[in-house]
Design an enzyme around this catalytic site. Structure first.
Site, short mmCIF file in Angstrom:
data_model
loop_
_atom_site.label_atom_id
_atom_site.label_comp_id
_atom_site.label_asym_id
_atom_site.label_seq_id
_atom_site.Cartn_x
_atom_site.Cartn_y
_atom_site.Cartn_z
N GLU A 271 -26.28 -7.77 2.55
CA GLU A 271 -25.48 -6.95 1.63
C GLU A 271 -26.18 -6.77 0.29
O GLU A 271 -26.99 -7.59 -0.13
CB GLU A 271 -24.12 -7.62 1.37
CG GLU A 271 -23.26 -7.67 2.61
CD GLU A 271 -21.79 -7.44 2.32
OE1 GLU A 271 -21.44 -6.42 1.73
OE2 GLU A 271 -20.99 -8.32 2.69
N LYS B 190 -12.48 -10.91 2.82
CA LYS B 190 -12.52 -10.60 1.39
C LYS B 190 -11.79 -11.71 0.63
O LYS B 190 -10.60 -11.60 0.35
CB LYS B 190 -11.89 -9.22 1.13
CG LYS B 190 -12.58 -8.48 -0.02
CD LYS B 190 -12.21 -7.03 -0.02
CE LYS B 190 -12.79 -6.32 -1.23
NZ LYS B 190 -14.23 -6.05 -1.08
N ARG C 135 -7.38 -5.18 6.85
CA ARG C 135 -8.42 -6.13 6.44
C ARG C 135 -7.81 -7.27 5.62
O ARG C 135 -8.20 -8.42 5.74
CB ARG C 135 -9.50 -5.39 5.64
CG ARG C 135 -10.71 -6.25 5.34
CD ARG C 135 -11.84 -5.42 4.76
NE ARG C 135 -11.51 -4.92 3.43
CZ ARG C 135 -12.27 -4.07 2.75
NH1 ARG C 135 -13.39 -3.61 3.27
NH2 ARG C 135 -11.92 -3.66 1.56
#
Ligand SMILES: *Cc1c(COP(=O)(O)O)cnc(C)c1O
Length: 331
Positions: free
Chosen positions: A211, A175, A74
């Site tokens: 989220e 991220k 990721r």
């Protein structure tokens, strides 16, 4: 022991510089602070990506990393999107292992409720004015002992926000630091109104659940299906991925990933938030401007959420056999 969920200095942190051509040798630095140019692209233009994972000390004293390869992959994805040079999966894992090993004394004891939080990151450094990719980079790893962000299985309340944390085809699935800056106003507004956090909707239609603050959302239906939202602007959490696996492969539940309309909330018997920091937290209340929904199962210690939580925790702390490849030992 009651550790806060916060930064504290440890023995060392890892630094590895990229000089525009190649990676220099990485090393552990004991000096706490970095010295970087004020015109670094990370500071001025948000060219920063990071990861978050934890080291867990088992009853046997050994220290375990949870699914670190997923974090590595990721990280590479996030780093590439910000046009930064990516470390390899092996470089990432070795850097984390080295840093945790040098700071083993800071990994909280088994049963203390504490863990060692690990923050790998990459920043553009060096002075430049144009808002273009930097020539120089720093890949670093910082570790710090932490307690729990939320008390285990203590239910939280959410307020649906009108703000978006990311654009439909933007940075939401990566991220990157900027997503966090962009969510602070909305989260603070929810907290000031007496809620634990905000609930983001999808930025394109504002009709679907996205989220929980900076954690993933999941719901359990009356017929025991694990449902989690699918959207291009959601961060694909490794905790969520692991719960999907446990639900499907071990608990024999159906697992469905799809857009989840806000209107469908009352079809869930349980709803929760999950992430490395939040672990698994049941949600007991979700408020919109018009109405407030409550989820009485949130306090049930035998809920599906509680069972998923216990299985995950027992894997992470080495009390139960993990699925293959999920645990990496540091010592
Ligand atoms: C990191 C993060 C999560 C949780 O991911 P994990 O891999 O489970 O820790 C969820 N949402 C956002 C926005 C995140 O940044």
């Amino acid at each position: 022991m009651n550790l806060p969920f916060n930064y504290t200095k440890t023995k060392s942190h890892y630094v590895q510089y990229h000089n525009g051509e190649t990676w220099e040798q990485g090393h552990l630095q004991q000096k706490e602070n970095l010295e970087i140019n004020p015109m670094s692209t990370s500071l001025q233009y948000g060219q920063e990506a990071f990861e978050g994972l934890k080291a867990y000390r088992g009853q046997d004293g050994r220290v375990r990393l949870f699914r670190i390869e997923e974090n590595a992959k990721r990280f590479i994805r996030s780093v590439n999107f910000l046009h930064m040079p990516a470390p390899t999966v092996d470089m990432f894992i070795e850097a984390v292992k080295q840093t945790v090993f040098d700071n083993l004394d800071y990994v909280p004891p088994y049963d203390s409720g504490g863990t060692l939080y690990i923050r790998p990151y990459m920043i553009g450094i060096g002075g430049q004015l144009p808002p273009a990719p930097s020539k120089h980079y720093l890949f670093g790893v910082v570790v710090m002992p932490v307690g729990q962000l939320f008390e285990p299985l203590k239910p939280i309340s959410l307020k649906v926000t009108h703000f978006d944390r990311a654009a439909p085809n933007g940075t939401g699935s990566y991220k990157v630091g900027g997503n966090y800056a962009a969510s602070m106003y909305a989260q603070n507004e929810a907290k000031n109104a007496g809620y634990n956090d905000c609930l983001f909707l999808d930025p394109r239609t504002h009709e679907h659940i996205e989220e929980v603050g900076v954690a993933n959302f999941f719901g359990i239906t009356n017929d025991n299906t694990y449902v989690t939202p699918e959207s291009p602007s959601i961060l694909r959490g490794i905790t969520n991925l692991s719960l999907q696996y446990i639900a499907a492969e071990e608990f024999n539940m159906d697992v469905v990933k799809r857009p989840v309309p806000l209107e469908e909330l009352n079809a869930f018997k349980e709803v929760g938030a999950c992430g490395t920091a939040a672990v698994i937290t049941p949600i007991e209340k979700i408020a919109t401007d018009e109405q407030t929904l409550t989820f009485p199962e949130a306090t049930n210690q035998n809920s599906v959420t509680a069972k998923l939580h216990n299985r995950l925790k027992n894997i992470q702390f080495g009390d139960e056999t993990p699925p293959k490849g999920w645990i990496t030992f540091v010592n």
